[in-house]
Structures are given as C-alpha cells and as structure tokens.
Design a protein around this motif. Structure first.
Motif, mmCIF file in Angstrom:
data_model
loop_
_atom_site.group_PDB
_atom_site.id
_atom_site.type_symbol
_atom_site.label_atom_id
_atom_site.label_comp_id
_atom_site.label_asym_id
_atom_site.label_seq_id
_atom_site.Cartn_x
_atom_site.Cartn_y
_atom_site.Cartn_z
ATOM 1 N N HIS A 199 33.397 34.619 29.692
ATOM 2 C CA HIS A 199 33.732 33.823 30.883
ATOM 3 C C HIS A 199 33.573 34.653 32.146
ATOM 4 C CE1 HIS A 199 35.385 30.227 32.685
ATOM 5 N NE2 HIS A 199 36.227 30.970 33.393
ATOM 6 N N ALA A 200 33.863 35.952 32.080
ATOM 7 C CA ALA A 200 33.670 36.824 33.243
ATOM 8 C C ALA A 200 32.193 36.904 33.636
ATOM 9 C CB ALA A 200 34.215 38.224 32.951
ATOM 10 N N MET A 210 23.779 40.023 28.614
ATOM 11 C CA MET A 210 25.153 40.532 28.589
ATOM 12 C C MET A 210 26.006 39.768 27.575
ATOM 13 S SD MET A 210 25.689 41.098 32.695
ATOM 14 C CE MET A 210 27.345 41.752 32.569
ATOM 15 N N ARG A 211 25.831 38.447 27.497
ATOM 16 C CA ARG A 211 26.583 37.680 26.503
ATOM 17 C C ARG A 211 26.165 38.042 25.086
ATOM 18 N NH1 ARG A 211 26.593 31.565 29.090
ATOM 19 N NH2 ARG A 211 28.043 32.006 30.807
ATOM 20 N N LEU A 212 24.872 38.253 24.888
ATOM 21 C CA LEU A 212 24.398 38.637 23.555
ATOM 22 C C LEU A 212 25.001 39.971 23.130
ATOM 23 C CD1 LEU A 212 22.470 37.901 21.232
ATOM 24 C CD2 LEU A 212 20.670 39.159 22.426
ATOM 25 N N VAL A 213 25.066 40.912 24.059
ATOM 26 C CA VAL A 213 25.668 42.214 23.744
ATOM 27 C C VAL A 213 27.149 42.059 23.423
ATOM 28 C CG1 VAL A 213 26.268 44.464 24.731
ATOM 29 C CG2 VAL A 213 23.983 43.528 25.079
ATOM 30 N N ILE A 214 27.847 41.242 24.203
ATOM 31 C CA ILE A 214 29.290 41.048 23.993
ATOM 32 C C ILE A 214 29.572 40.485 22.601
ATOM 33 C CG2 ILE A 214 31.274 39.662 24.700
ATOM 34 C CD1 ILE A 214 30.201 39.924 27.599
ATOM 35 N N TRP A 215 28.900 39.403 22.248
ATOM 36 C CA TRP A 215 29.180 38.761 20.955
ATOM 37 C C TRP A 215 28.665 39.585 19.780
ATOM 38 C CZ3 TRP A 215 32.727 35.240 20.568
ATOM 39 C CH2 TRP A 215 33.044 34.450 21.684
ATOM 40 N N LEU A 239 31.345 33.655 35.387
ATOM 41 C CA LEU A 239 31.849 33.641 36.765
ATOM 42 C C LEU A 239 30.999 34.520 37.669
ATOM 43 C CD1 LEU A 239 35.704 33.871 36.144
ATOM 44 C CD2 LEU A 239 34.422 31.882 36.933
ATOM 45 N N TRP A 240 30.560 35.673 37.155
ATOM 46 C CA TRP A 240 29.745 36.584 37.963
ATOM 47 C C TRP A 240 28.391 35.972 38.296
ATOM 48 C CZ3 TRP A 240 25.337 39.569 36.293
ATOM 49 C CH2 TRP A 240 24.873 40.459 37.266
ATOM 50 N N THR A 241 27.729 35.379 37.310
ATOM 51 C CA THR A 241 26.425 34.763 37.562
ATOM 52 C C THR A 241 26.556 33.560 38.501
ATOM 53 O OG1 THR A 241 26.674 33.493 35.504
ATOM 54 C CG2 THR A 241 25.402 35.542 35.395
ATOM 55 N N ASP A 242 27.655 32.801 38.362
ATOM 56 C CA ASP A 242 27.864 31.678 39.283
ATOM 57 C C ASP A 242 28.105 32.160 40.702
ATOM 58 O OD1 ASP A 242 27.554 29.887 37.239
ATOM 59 O OD2 ASP A 242 29.700 29.560 36.906
ATOM 60 N N PHE A 286 38.857 39.667 43.179
ATOM 61 C CA PHE A 286 39.512 40.110 41.947
ATOM 62 C C PHE A 286 40.532 39.089 41.472
ATOM 63 C CE2 PHE A 286 43.277 42.146 40.087
ATOM 64 C CZ PHE A 286 42.716 42.655 38.929
ATOM 65 N N PHE A 287 41.386 38.597 42.389
ATOM 66 C CA PHE A 287 42.433 37.660 41.984
ATOM 67 C C PHE A 287 41.836 36.342 41.481
ATOM 68 C CE2 PHE A 287 44.593 40.374 45.159
ATOM 69 C CZ PHE A 287 45.599 40.879 44.348
ATOM 70 N N HIS A 288 40.721 35.913 42.102
ATOM 71 C CA HIS A 288 40.072 34.684 41.639
ATOM 72 C C HIS A 288 39.545 34.871 40.218
ATOM 73 C CE1 HIS A 288 37.593 31.095 41.615
ATOM 74 N NE2 HIS A 288 36.552 31.848 41.278
ATOM 75 N N PHE A 289 38.888 36.003 39.964
ATOM 76 C CA PHE A 289 38.356 36.262 38.636
ATOM 77 C C PHE A 289 39.482 36.352 37.604
ATOM 78 C CE2 PHE A 289 33.770 37.896 38.860
ATOM 79 C CZ PHE A 289 33.473 36.982 39.863
ATOM 80 N N ALA A 290 40.562 37.078 37.946
ATOM 81 C CA ALA A 290 41.666 37.242 37.001
ATOM 82 C C ALA A 290 42.327 35.899 36.694
ATOM 83 C CB ALA A 290 42.687 38.215 37.570
ATOM 84 N N SER A 291 42.508 35.069 37.723
ATOM 85 C CA SER A 291 43.120 33.749 37.510
ATOM 86 C C SER A 291 42.255 32.876 36.609
ATOM 87 C CB SER A 291 43.335 33.063 38.863
ATOM 88 O OG SER A 291 43.800 31.748 38.696
#
Length: 372
Positions: free
Chosen positions: A108-109, A136-141, A112-115, A52-57
């Motif tokens: 970006h989240a 997921m990116r298509l839905v977001i944008w 990070l998740w796919t990576d 969690f902290f890595h993702f938030a940073s």
C-alpha cells in the motif's frame, strides 16, 4: 460415551469461553486503537507540510481486518493450555500473519507513492512510474514468500538458484525489450526530457508526445509522428530546447563602403539604443566587425530572455525593422553585392541583338578607315 464426556467437560468449555472472550476483546481493542491512531495522524496531516502523517494514516487504515482477527486469535490461544505441537504451529502462525501484514503495508505504501507522483502536477513518465511500482511490489511479495518458506523450514537456497538461472535465461531471450524497458526507466528517473518538451537529435526535431515502455513518440514540425526505441534515443545527443531559459543571438548586417567614418562610429550606439528599447532581450555588444566583399560588416549580439522561438522571432523582427528605419534616417545604405569587370587590352566582343539592322559603329570600325 467419550464424545459425551468431552462435551460435558467443564474445563474444555471454560477454556473455549476464555478463548472466545479474549479473542473478541483483543480484536475490538486493536481495531479501536488503529482507528483512533489513524484519525489522530489524519488530523496532524491537515496542518503539516510533510506527507509522513498522511502516509502513516493511510497505512493504518489499510490494515487487514482478517489479520487483526488472526492476531487476536493467537493472543487468545496464549491464554489456554495447548500441546507442544500447537505451540510450534502458533509460533509459525505469528510469523506468517506478521509477514503478510508487513507485505500489505509495504504494498500500500508503494501504491500511495506512485499515486503521489502522478498527482503533484508535474509531467512524468507514467510508464516508468508503473514499472517501478510493479518491480517494487514484486520484490516485496517475493521476499515475503521466501521468508515464510524459510520460517517453515523449507530450504530456499535451491529455489533462489533456480530463479536466478531462469531469470538469466529470460533476460537473454528478451534483452532488446529489457534494454528499452530500462531505458524508459532511466528516462523517468534521470528526466533528460519529459512529455511536452521540444527536442532535436540528428535530423529530427519535434515535441515529445508519449514515452512508452519500449518506444518514445515524437510529433515532428512537419506533422508526422516519429517513433524511436528508448535505448536508441538515449544513445543520441539530445538538445532539449524547452529547458533553454535564454537564447544568445548573433546576427550581422552590412553597409555601403561609401558610408562616412563618423556615421560608421554612430551605428553601434544606435543598435544599442534599439535593442535596449526592445522588451525581453538584453544588449550585449555591437561592433564594426570586418571589411567584407562589397560591404562593411557589423556583428551584433543580444540575449533573448525567453525560450519561445516565436517570441524570439518577434523580437528579432522588431529589431530589424527599427534598424532599417534608423539607417534610413541616417542616410546610410545597406550594402548589396557589386561586381566590376575590367577589360585590359584587346577589343570588346561584338554584341548582336535579334531584329536590329546591322550597323557599322565606331566600335567595330577598322582602325585603318575600312569596315572590319
């Protein structure tokens, strides 16, 4: 003259000075705060098992500097007197900047998740991971764009309806491709098999080499590459032998009918001793099973503690060799097929061998003393 009066208006320059000062100060303050918080989260990530902290940073580090400046400018505009028209535009500006920043964070989240899925050491379907990321990116944008249009007063109902109709038409046109794509996604999520697994379905047996967007490629035992559509593959009953932790082996052997009963009783115990003395296998049972044609049949069951087929064959070979040696020491013979033909009544047929002179034998002599 009006332009000169505007340029010499002290209140205007004072408001502009306040706007610039507040904007710059707010921009610097927000940038420093984001940098400090991101650094603190990164330090907590070093001693934590959670991601969690890595993702938030990483999300805070990805904050757009342009959008930070836009937020700072709008905060600065709040300190000066503006007309109602500019106040309305600012309210839309707040929403647009916030929507863009949230979309950037979510984008970006997802990255990070796919990576993280490709760096944890586990074999996964890269096509499925990429496809999930794109969707997921298509839905977001798309949601970000529709929300901005709705905030600006645009009626998006007709747009959503037209997108739905267009999506249905495209889906009908490429339904075969879409079925294979969703099958690829299902393989990636459900994981019935992965790259490197040895599978068997129908008359195909081989190792998974690649799971693509439309097809899966299998390297067969005979060496050729087999390509099959993902949807068709999921419609098969697939045996995944790589995930087999143990292997139950049943084999039989036969001994001669001339074997004494005492030795027949002893054979089961000897088979147990042989299997228990062999590594990576566990004895289950060994019984005198049946009276078969030409032999007394024993059935043996043992559990091999490995999924490797080559190791299983090495274990079975060692058991067979030990069994041959043990039966030889016990003077017990393996059975082999025997056929007995009995003639009842009549005469045996005359057998002539090429090159041999004809002779009158007792077998073909007439029972009345003359030659037959």
């Amino acid at each position: 003259m009006p332009y000169w009066e505007t340029l010499t208006d002290r209140s205007l320059w004072l408001q502009l000075g306040i706007l610039v000062a507040v904007t710059l100060a707010t921009y610097l303050l927000l940038s420093v705060m984001l940098r400090v918080v991101s650094r603190q989260l990164a330090q907590r990530d070093k001693g934590s098992q959670s991601r969690f902290f890595h993702f938030a940073s990483e999300l805070l580090r990805s904050t757009s500097q342009l959008l930070i400046f836009a937020f700072a400018l709008m905060i600065g505009l709040k300190t000066v007197d503006l007309s109602p028209r500019w106040e309305s535009a600012m309210s839309h500006g707040w929403f647009i900047a916030l929507a863009f920043q949230i979309a950037l964070w979510l984008d970006h989240a997802v990255k990070l998740w796919t990576d993280s899925l490709t760096r944890d050491g586990k074999a996964r379907n890269p096509v499925t991971t990429t496809l999930l990321g794109i969707i997921m990116r298509l839905v977001i944008w798309t949601m970000m764009l529709l929300s901005i249009l709705a905030n600006l007063g645009v009626d998006i109902t007709a747009m959503i309806a037209s997108l739905g109709v267009g999506g249905i038409a495209i889906a009908l046109a490429v339904q075969t491709l879409l079925s294979d794509m969703f099958a690829s996604m299902s393989i990636g999520i459900d994981k019935p098999f992965e790259i490197g697994d040895f599978i068997v379905f129908g008359d195909v047996a081989g190792t998974i080499e690649h799971i693509g967007l439309k097809t899966t490629r299998i390297r067969s035992l005979s060496g050729e590459q087999i390509v099959i559509a993902n949807a068709e593959l999921l419609g098969q009953i697939v045996h995944n032998y790589k995930r087999m932790n143990t292997r139950r082996i049943v084999f039989t052997f036969g001994i001669s009918y001339h074997t004494p009963v005492e030795k027949v009783r002893e054979i089961g115990a000897q088979v147990k001793r042989i299997i228990e003395g062999t590594e990576k296998t566990q004895f289950d049972r060994a019984h005198f099973f049946a009276f078969d044609e030409s032999r007394l049949t024993f059935e043996v069951v043992h559990i091999v503690q490995t999924a490797s087929y080559n190791e299983y064959m090495d274990i079975q070979q060692e058991i067979n060799l030990e069994l041959m040696e043990t039966l030889r020491n016990m003077e017990v013979e393996f059975a082999f097929p025997i056929r007995r033909v009995e003639f009842i009544g009549g005469d045996l047929p005359e057998v002539k061998v090429a090159g041999m002179p004809e002779q009158t034998t007792a077998a073909n002599a007439s029972p009345y003393g003359g030659a037959s």
